[in-house]
Write a protein that holds these residues in place. Structure first.
Motif, PDB file in Angstrom:
ATOM      1  N   GLY A  44       0.859  -1.126   0.204  1.00 23.59           N
ATOM      2  CA  GLY A  44       0.004   0.135   0.014  1.00 23.59           C
ATOM      3  C   GLY A  44       0.854   1.088   0.114  1.00 23.59           C
ATOM      4  O   GLY A  44       0.329   2.413   0.511  1.00 23.59           O
ATOM      5  N   GLU A  45       2.051   1.203  -0.555  1.00 15.44           N
ATOM      6  CA  GLU A  45       2.842   2.359  -0.615  1.00 15.44           C
ATOM      7  C   GLU A  45       3.648   2.535  -2.085  1.00 15.44           C
ATOM      8  O   GLU A  45       3.612   1.633  -2.707  1.00 15.44           O
ATOM      9  CB  GLU A  45       3.901   2.224   0.630  1.00 15.44           C
ATOM     10  N   GLU A  46       3.910   3.701  -2.295  1.00 13.92           N
ATOM     11  CA  GLU A  46       4.305   3.827  -3.655  1.00 13.92           C
ATOM     12  C   GLU A  46       5.851   3.704  -3.554  1.00 13.92           C
ATOM     13  O   GLU A  46       6.681   4.121  -2.743  1.00 13.92           O
ATOM     14  CB  GLU A  46       4.080   5.418  -3.995  1.00 13.92           C
ATOM     15  N   ILE A  47       6.610   3.163  -4.511  1.00 16.79           N
ATOM     16  CA  ILE A  47       8.045   2.734  -4.506  1.00 16.79           C
ATOM     17  C   ILE A  47       8.579   3.870  -5.498  1.00 16.79           C
ATOM     18  O   ILE A  47       8.407   3.807  -6.522  1.00 16.79           O
ATOM     19  CB  ILE A  47       8.090   1.630  -5.106  1.00 16.79           C
ATOM     20  N   VAL A  48       9.259   4.629  -5.007  1.00 21.51           N
ATOM     21  CA  VAL A  48       9.833   6.009  -5.719  1.00 21.51           C
ATOM     22  C   VAL A  48      11.463   5.601  -5.970  1.00 21.51           C
ATOM     23  O   VAL A  48      12.148   5.543  -4.922  1.00 21.51           O
ATOM     24  CB  VAL A  48       9.664   7.402  -5.030  1.00 21.51           C
ATOM     25  N   PRO A  49      11.988   5.659  -7.308  1.00 17.38           N
ATOM     26  CA  PRO A  49      13.401   5.337  -7.451  1.00 17.38           C
ATOM     27  C   PRO A  49      14.117   6.464  -6.358  1.00 17.38           C
ATOM     28  O   PRO A  49      13.748   7.806  -6.417  1.00 17.38           O
ATOM     29  CB  PRO A  49      13.506   5.662  -8.775  1.00 17.38           C
ATOM     30  N   GLY A  50      15.210   6.023  -5.913  1.00 20.80           N
ATOM     31  CA  GLY A  50      15.962   6.792  -5.121  1.00 20.80           C
ATOM     32  C   GLY A  50      15.486   7.417  -3.519  1.00 20.80           C
ATOM     33  O   GLY A  50      16.333   7.936  -2.826  1.00 20.80           O
ATOM     34  N   GLN A  51      14.255   7.158  -3.369  1.00 20.66           N
ATOM     35  CA  GLN A  51      13.491   7.501  -2.207  1.00 20.66           C
ATOM     36  C   GLN A  51      13.090   6.153  -1.511  1.00 20.66           C
ATOM     37  O   GLN A  51      12.765   6.414  -0.164  1.00 20.66           O
ATOM     38  CB  GLN A  51      12.384   8.717  -2.517  1.00 20.66           C
ATOM     39  N   THR A  52      12.895   5.134  -1.952  1.00 20.69           N
ATOM     40  CA  THR A  52      12.260   3.888  -1.606  1.00 20.69           C
ATOM     41  C   THR A  52      13.652   2.857  -1.267  1.00 20.69           C
ATOM     42  O   THR A  52      14.043   2.239  -2.474  1.00 20.69           O
ATOM     43  CB  THR A  52      11.026   3.602  -2.018  1.00 20.69           C
ATOM     44  N   LEU A  53      13.486   2.463  -0.162  1.00 20.50           N
ATOM     45  CA  LEU A  53      14.543   1.143  -0.116  1.00 20.50           C
ATOM     46  C   LEU A  53      13.712  -0.145  -0.100  1.00 20.50           C
ATOM     47  O   LEU A  53      12.953  -0.378   0.858  1.00 20.50           O
ATOM     48  CB  LEU A  53      15.520   1.335   1.007  1.00 20.50           C
ATOM     49  N   ILE A  54      14.126  -1.099  -1.240  1.00 26.59           N
ATOM     50  CA  ILE A  54      13.100  -2.204  -1.020  1.00 26.59           C
ATOM     51  C   ILE A  54      14.256  -3.128  -0.663  1.00 26.59           C
ATOM     52  O   ILE A  54      15.480  -3.602  -0.718  1.00 26.59           O
ATOM     53  CB  ILE A  54      12.922  -2.787  -2.614  1.00 26.59           C
ATOM     54  N   ILE A  55      13.786  -3.862   0.410  1.00 30.67           N
ATOM     55  CA  ILE A  55      14.507  -5.143   1.217  1.00 30.67           C
ATOM     56  C   ILE A  55      13.877  -6.240   1.108  1.00 30.67           C
ATOM     57  O   ILE A  55      12.671  -6.499   1.489  1.00 30.67           O
ATOM     58  CB  ILE A  55      14.584  -4.581   2.855  1.00 30.67           C
ATOM     59  N   LEU A  56      14.431  -7.279   0.323  1.00 27.21           N
ATOM     60  CA  LEU A  56      13.938  -8.716   0.141  1.00 27.21           C
ATOM     61  C   LEU A  56      14.841  -9.666   1.126  1.00 27.21           C
ATOM     62  O   LEU A  56      15.845  -9.772   0.700  1.00 27.21           O
ATOM     63  CB  LEU A  56      14.164  -9.382  -1.332  1.00 27.21           C
ATOM     64  N   PHE A  73      15.945   1.606  -9.069  1.00 24.65           N
ATOM     65  CA  PHE A  73      15.352   1.158  -8.002  1.00 24.65           C
ATOM     66  C   PHE A  73      16.480   0.925  -7.030  1.00 24.65           C
ATOM     67  O   PHE A  73      17.308   0.123  -7.434  1.00 24.65           O
ATOM     68  CB  PHE A  73      14.498   0.043  -8.198  1.00 24.65           C
ATOM     69  N   HIS A  74      16.207   1.197  -5.748  1.00 22.93           N
ATOM     70  CA  HIS A  74      17.361   0.650  -4.633  1.00 22.93           C
ATOM     71  C   HIS A  74      16.902  -0.382  -4.171  1.00 22.93           C
ATOM     72  O   HIS A  74      15.827  -0.334  -3.183  1.00 22.93           O
ATOM     73  CB  HIS A  74      17.323   1.863  -3.758  1.00 22.93           C
ATOM     74  N   ILE A  75      17.528  -1.395  -4.323  1.00 23.19           N
ATOM     75  CA  ILE A  75      16.907  -3.027  -4.001  1.00 23.19           C
ATOM     76  C   ILE A  75      17.960  -3.652  -3.399  1.00 23.19           C
ATOM     77  O   ILE A  75      19.112  -3.716  -4.094  1.00 23.19           O
ATOM     78  CB  ILE A  75      16.277  -3.524  -5.291  1.00 23.19           C
ATOM     79  N   VAL A  76      18.006  -4.127  -1.927  1.00 19.37           N
ATOM     80  CA  VAL A  76      18.907  -4.997  -1.374  1.00 19.37           C
ATOM     81  C   VAL A  76      18.372  -6.216  -0.947  1.00 19.37           C
ATOM     82  O   VAL A  76      17.103  -6.230  -0.563  1.00 19.37           O
ATOM     83  CB  VAL A  76      19.391  -4.111  -0.196  1.00 19.37           C
ATOM     84  N   ALA A  77      19.094  -7.319  -0.952  1.00 18.04           N
ATOM     85  CA  ALA A  77      18.697  -8.524  -0.334  1.00 18.04           C
ATOM     86  C   ALA A  77      19.329  -9.051   0.717  1.00 18.04           C
ATOM     87  O   ALA A  77      20.569  -8.643   0.814  1.00 18.04           O
ATOM     88  CB  ALA A  77      18.474  -9.477  -1.539  1.00 18.04           C
TER      89      ALA A  77
END
Length: 429
Positions: A79-91, A114-118
């Motif tokens: 339920g949140e917008e994922i904005v490049p450079g402003q959102t960190l995606i953690i898998l 996209f900032h994505i870290v696993a």
């Protein structure tokens, strides 16, 4: 709790050619905590997904690994917008979803904005790749280890002591005696508590060492559970046997790993895969023997001879059954020597060194040899102030260009070109 890895995460965030990032490491070294803290501190929002328990998201990766579709699905899920450079995606726990691991390649190629870290246990990322290939060259990887002694001092609010240790190391001048004794006492506490965040938190809560063993036992139990989960029944028995033998292996005068200690008639053909499993899992540290201390030292490794250390010295203490009193009292107990060596292995590994040991044909053996840029360092380890030993002398005579270091309870100093480094200052090497 301050971790040095934060600086590496910031460097990754600011890269123009940034790739998806994987944080490796053994169970419970703090991967999830540090990533979430980093996200909340440096990003507008964080999208956190645990792929081991969020079956809906994990199953979606089996349908598609298109970054565009995955982003839309994650936005709808949280339920949140994922904005490049402003959102960190953690898998998190990415080892439990192979297709998610593969998807990182396409985030690198098609959606680098996209900032994505696993995050995943080293064993899972290394072993659980049966159907899909690892995205080689499309991800950056960093390994997180347990707290080293410097990070432990940060957790104990000893920033000024850290500064003094570094100052004395740089100038090779003795610490004031009061501070030296204080640092040695904190070092001995670290041998008991170790570097697992949960153990440090438990101690900090009530300042009681008695609160630590139960946490350590729980961590060891989780390691054993992983051995069963990520290997066959037959292999897990062998892995456990090798792991349980480490305190006995380190208690020997000759600390070279011997398969016969694990099981009568044991051999590399029987237990070799188990050793590799433990090493990839990050729960043990492998120290290879070298035949020559020339640059680059790695090419002179004797692959058949090695020592194994526990990934955390506190867990070694619990597994061995040594009493807290024996550790705190100093160098009276023989096994404290094994723990001291394990501690140095842990510190050097956390610093980024590949660790080796050297032995001559005339029975002299040097605990550690490391390479820093083009310089070779020979490191001898002593648990107390008694530092007489011929090994470092034999090594220095044979390899005159190497820098000799003696680590012990003694204060900083220089004797016959040998650097005396206190046990609490190994993180400075």
């Amino acid at each position: 709790m301050k971790r040095k890895i934060e600086q590496k995460l910031l460097e990754w965030k600011d890269k123009s050619d940034r790739m998806p990032l994987i944080i490796n490491g053994a169970r419970q070294v703090g991967k999830t905590y540090i990533l979430r803290e980093f996200g909340y501190r440096y990003y507008k929002n964080v999208v956190y997904i645990n792929l081991e328990i969020n079956y809906a998201v994990a199953s979606y990766f089996t349908e598609t690994i298109s970054p565009e579709k995955i982003i839309r699905y994650l936005e709808a899920t949280v339920g949140e917008e994922i904005v490049p450079g402003q959102t960190l995606i953690i898998l998190d726990e990415i080892q439990s979803c192979e297709r998610a691991l593969t998807s990182l390649k396409y985030f690198c190629e098609d959606a680098p904005e996209f900032h994505i870290v696993a995050a995943g246990s080293l064993l899972g990322v290394a072993i659980n790749r049966q159907n899909y290939s690892f995205p080689v060259g499309k991800v950056e990887t960093i390994t997180l280890y347990p707290f080293d002694f410097e990070e432990f001092l940060f957790a104990m609010n000893e920033e000024l002591l850290i500064k003094e240790i570094k100052r004395c190391f740089d100038g090779m001048e003795p610490m004031p005696e009061g501070l030296h004794k204080k640092a040695i006492e904190l070092y001995r506490m670290y041998l008991i508590i170790g570097g697992m965040p949960a153990c440090i938190n438990a101690f900090n809560k009530n300042k009681k060492l008695l609160d630590v063993p139960n946490i350590q036992k729980e961590i060891l139990d989780n390691y054993i559970a992983d051995m069963a989960k990520y290997s066959s029944n037959t292999e897990s028995v062998k892995i456990r046997a090798c792991y349980n033998s480490i305190p006995t292996q380190l208690a020997k005068d000759n600390k070279k790993f011997q398969y016969k200690v694990v099981q009568k008639g044991g051999s590399a053909s029987v237990f070799g895969v188990s050793i590799e499993w433990l090493s990839l899992a990050g729960v043990v540290l492998k120290c290879q023997k070298i035949e020559h201390a020339f640059e680059p030292i790695a090419v002179y490794a004797d692959l058949s001879s090695f020592k194994l250390y526990m990934g955390d010295v506190g867990l070694l203490g619990l597994k061995s059954g040594i009493s807290h009193q024996s550790i705190l009292s100093g160098d009276g107990n023989i096994f404290v020597g094994a723990m001291t060596e394990n501690y140095v292995a842990q510190e050097l590994t956390a610093k980024g060194y590949n660790i080796f040991y050297w032995s001559s044909e005339h029975s002299a053996e040097l605990d550690f040899v490391i390479q820093k840029e083009n310089r070779i360092y020979g490191v001898e380890v002593k648990k107390g102030e008694h530092t007489k030993s011929k090994s470092l002398g034999v090594f220095s005579q044979k390899y005159g260009d190497a820098i000799p270091i003696r680590v012990s309870s003694k204060n900083f100093g220089m004797t016959d070109k040998v650097k005396a480094v206190p046990l609490y200052a190994v993180f400075c090497i």
